[in-house]
Design an enzyme around this catalytic site. Sequence first.
Site, PDB file in Angstrom:
ATOM      1  N   ASP A  27     -34.551  -1.676 -10.336  1.00 24.35           N
ATOM      2  CA  ASP A  27     -33.119  -1.800 -10.047  1.00 24.35           C
ATOM      3  C   ASP A  27     -32.657  -3.254 -10.212  1.00 24.35           C
ATOM      4  O   ASP A  27     -33.449  -4.184 -10.088  1.00 24.35           O
ATOM      5  CB  ASP A  27     -32.858  -1.305  -8.620  1.00 24.35           C
ATOM      6  N   ASN A  29     -30.603  -4.454 -12.907  1.00 21.45           N
ATOM      7  CA  ASN A  29     -30.291  -4.932 -14.268  1.00 21.45           C
ATOM      8  C   ASN A  29     -28.827  -5.369 -14.380  1.00 21.45           C
ATOM      9  O   ASN A  29     -28.516  -6.388 -15.011  1.00 21.45           O
ATOM     10  CB  ASN A  29     -30.519  -3.814 -15.297  1.00 21.45           C
ATOM     11  N   HIS A  44     -29.840  -4.307 -19.070  1.00 21.46           N
ATOM     12  CA  HIS A  44     -30.782  -3.206 -19.337  1.00 21.46           C
ATOM     13  C   HIS A  44     -31.782  -3.608 -20.428  1.00 21.46           C
ATOM     14  O   HIS A  44     -32.954  -3.251 -20.372  1.00 21.46           O
ATOM     15  CB  HIS A  44     -30.030  -1.939 -19.747  1.00 21.46           C
ATOM     16  N   ARG A  78     -22.331   7.313 -14.620  1.00 23.78           N
ATOM     17  CA  ARG A  78     -21.858   5.975 -15.027  1.00 23.78           C
ATOM     18  C   ARG A  78     -20.928   6.079 -16.250  1.00 23.78           C
ATOM     19  O   ARG A  78     -20.902   7.121 -16.917  1.00 23.78           O
ATOM     20  CB  ARG A  78     -23.064   5.089 -15.352  1.00 23.78           C
ATOM     21  N   LEU A 138     -54.195   3.386 -19.102  1.00 29.80           N
ATOM     22  CA  LEU A 138     -53.099   3.366 -18.113  1.00 29.80           C
ATOM     23  C   LEU A 138     -52.215   4.569 -18.395  1.00 29.80           C
ATOM     24  O   LEU A 138     -51.858   4.816 -19.550  1.00 29.80           O
ATOM     25  CB  LEU A 138     -52.265   2.085 -18.268  1.00 29.80           C
ATOM     26  N   ARG A 191     -39.381  -1.532  -4.985  1.00 33.63           N
ATOM     27  CA  ARG A 191     -37.973  -1.469  -5.380  1.00 33.63           C
ATOM     28  C   ARG A 191     -37.453  -2.889  -5.539  1.00 33.63           C
ATOM     29  O   ARG A 191     -37.508  -3.683  -4.594  1.00 33.63           O
ATOM     30  CB  ARG A 191     -37.116  -0.704  -4.372  1.00 33.63           C
ATOM     31  N   ARG A 197     -33.335   1.875  -0.131  1.00 35.59           N
ATOM     32  CA  ARG A 197     -33.130   3.327  -0.205  1.00 35.59           C
ATOM     33  C   ARG A 197     -33.976   3.923  -1.307  1.00 35.59           C
ATOM     34  O   ARG A 197     -34.455   3.243  -2.210  1.00 35.59           O
ATOM     35  CB  ARG A 197     -31.659   3.684  -0.374  1.00 35.59           C
ATOM     36  N   SER A 199     -33.020   6.612  -3.332  1.00 38.21           N
ATOM     37  CA  SER A 199     -32.212   6.997  -4.500  1.00 38.21           C
ATOM     38  C   SER A 199     -32.826   8.170  -5.285  1.00 38.21           C
ATOM     39  O   SER A 199     -32.880   8.138  -6.521  1.00 38.21           O
ATOM     40  CB  SER A 199     -31.978   5.792  -5.423  1.00 38.21           C
ATOM     41  N   GLU A 210     -46.745   3.295   0.526  1.00 38.49           N
ATOM     42  CA  GLU A 210     -46.343   2.019   1.104  1.00 38.49           C
ATOM     43  C   GLU A 210     -45.145   1.506   0.306  1.00 38.49           C
ATOM     44  O   GLU A 210     -45.113   1.625  -0.916  1.00 38.49           O
ATOM     45  CB  GLU A 210     -47.491   1.006   1.004  1.00 38.49           C
TER      46      GLU A 210
HETATM   47  C1  IPE Z   1     -32.029   3.942  -9.026  1.00 36.39           C
HETATM   48  O1  IPE Z   1     -31.129   2.924  -9.150  1.00 36.39           O
HETATM   49  C2  IPE Z   1     -32.250   4.600 -10.374  1.00 36.39           C
HETATM   50  C3  IPE Z   1     -32.982   3.817 -11.343  1.00 36.39           C
HETATM   51  C4  IPE Z   1     -33.510   2.633 -11.142  1.00 36.39           C
HETATM   52  C5  IPE Z   1     -33.142   4.450 -12.631  1.00 36.39           C
HETATM   53  P1  IPE Z   1     -29.567   3.159  -8.953  1.00 36.39           P
HETATM   54  O2  IPE Z   1     -28.922   1.841  -9.150  1.00 36.39           O
HETATM   55  O3  IPE Z   1     -29.087   4.277  -9.789  1.00 36.39           O
HETATM   56  O4  IPE Z   1     -29.495   3.610  -7.433  1.00 36.39           O
HETATM   57  P2  IPE Z   1     -28.342   3.412  -6.358  1.00 36.39           P
HETATM   58  O5  IPE Z   1     -27.061   3.903  -6.981  1.00 36.39           O
HETATM   59  O6  IPE Z   1     -28.284   1.958  -6.035  1.00 36.39           O
HETATM   60  O7  IPE Z   1     -28.781   4.218  -5.167  1.00 36.39           O
HETATM   61  C1  IPE Z   2     -31.236  -0.209 -12.833  1.00 41.21           C
HETATM   62  O1  IPE Z   2     -30.309  -1.216 -12.850  1.00 41.21           O
HETATM   63  C2  IPE Z   2     -31.313   0.548 -14.129  1.00 41.21           C
HETATM   64  C3  IPE Z   2     -30.689   1.887 -14.105  1.00 41.21           C
HETATM   65  C4  IPE Z   2     -30.248   2.478 -13.044  1.00 41.21           C
HETATM   66  C5  IPE Z   2     -30.602   2.575 -15.358  1.00 41.21           C
HETATM   67  P1  IPE Z   2     -28.802  -0.960 -12.433  1.00 41.21           P
HETATM   68  O2  IPE Z   2     -28.007  -0.637 -13.648  1.00 41.21           O
HETATM   69  O3  IPE Z   2     -28.713   0.045 -11.356  1.00 41.21           O
HETATM   70  O4  IPE Z   2     -28.412  -2.390 -11.899  1.00 41.21           O
HETATM   71  P2  IPE Z   2     -27.464  -2.713 -10.668  1.00 41.21           P
HETATM   72  O5  IPE Z   2     -27.989  -1.978  -9.478  1.00 41.21           O
HETATM   73  O6  IPE Z   2     -26.083  -2.269 -11.049  1.00 41.21           O
HETATM   74  O7  IPE Z   2     -27.578  -4.194 -10.507  1.00 41.21           O
HETATM   75 MG    MG Z   3     -28.703  -0.081  -9.368  1.00 41.50          MG
END
Ligand code: IPE
Ligand code: IPE
Ligand code: MG
Length: 257
Positions: A27, A29, A44, A78, A138, A191, A197, A199, A210
Amino acid sequence: MPNTSSGSEEVHETFSKIPTHVAVIMDGNGRWAKSRGLPRLAGHKAGTENLRRIIRACVRYSIPYLTIYAFSTENWGRPTDEVQGLMQIMEDVIDHELEELNAEGVQIRHIGRLERMAPSLQEKVLRSVELTRNNTRLTLCIAWNYGGRDEIVCAIQRIIAEGIRPEDVDAELVSRHMFTAGLPDPDLVIRTSGEMRISNFLIWQTAYAEWYVTPTYWPDFDESELLKALRSYDQRDRRFGKLSETGCIANPTDEHE
Ligand code: IPE
Ligand code: IPE
Ligand code: MG
């Protein structure tokens, strides 16, 4: 515990325990990109680049299973541009990385539903899984169009369709009907970017995992960050509801006190 290894300039560490299965919610990006004044898709792309480093690090630390949460069932909500961009990145990654991953002995698995993806992406995912199925170094499990609730719904549908009697349903049978059938449950879930969370990630399989949460955004989560997570894991006392990691009690005479 410092330990010199390969003779290269890198210093590796050894641990008293290494997770068999690391699962990562990649998470942050978007926030990484925003903090640099870049579009979200640049984040991304940077996140995808980072994945290469983490895969190699897992190989170096002899972690046999790595699951990455790359696109959730909720991420369809999105903006279209971002969803399409993510789908294109996934296709590009397979086009550019598959051969090398295969040569390095990485087995690719996919968890999630193929439905709703473009036919070209479905075909690439299936080809990646098929090409690498006998690799053993792996296992890289890619959660793409994955949702934990969706997975449970899918398992229930299959159990019913197979005519399995209610009294024959147990946790082991449910596990065998999950997308993750045959994979060990994750030992460590990482995470990035600070959210506390789940998610909708591996909600069945992480019952006793863990957790390690870091504020670092995914594109910045490099090998040194992974090492911090592994050190933290090394310190954990996994009790599984019992009194110690091994399930034994220190002094058996205490048992009935
Ligand atoms: C979780 O991240 C999904 C992925 C990393 C693919 P999200 O950014 O979608 O989750 P929320 O919206 O913060 O819960
Ligand atoms: C995680 O990064 C990648 C995907 C969910 C695809 P995010 O796109 O959720 O990045 P933030 O949470 O908005 O920073
Ligand atoms: Mg996110």
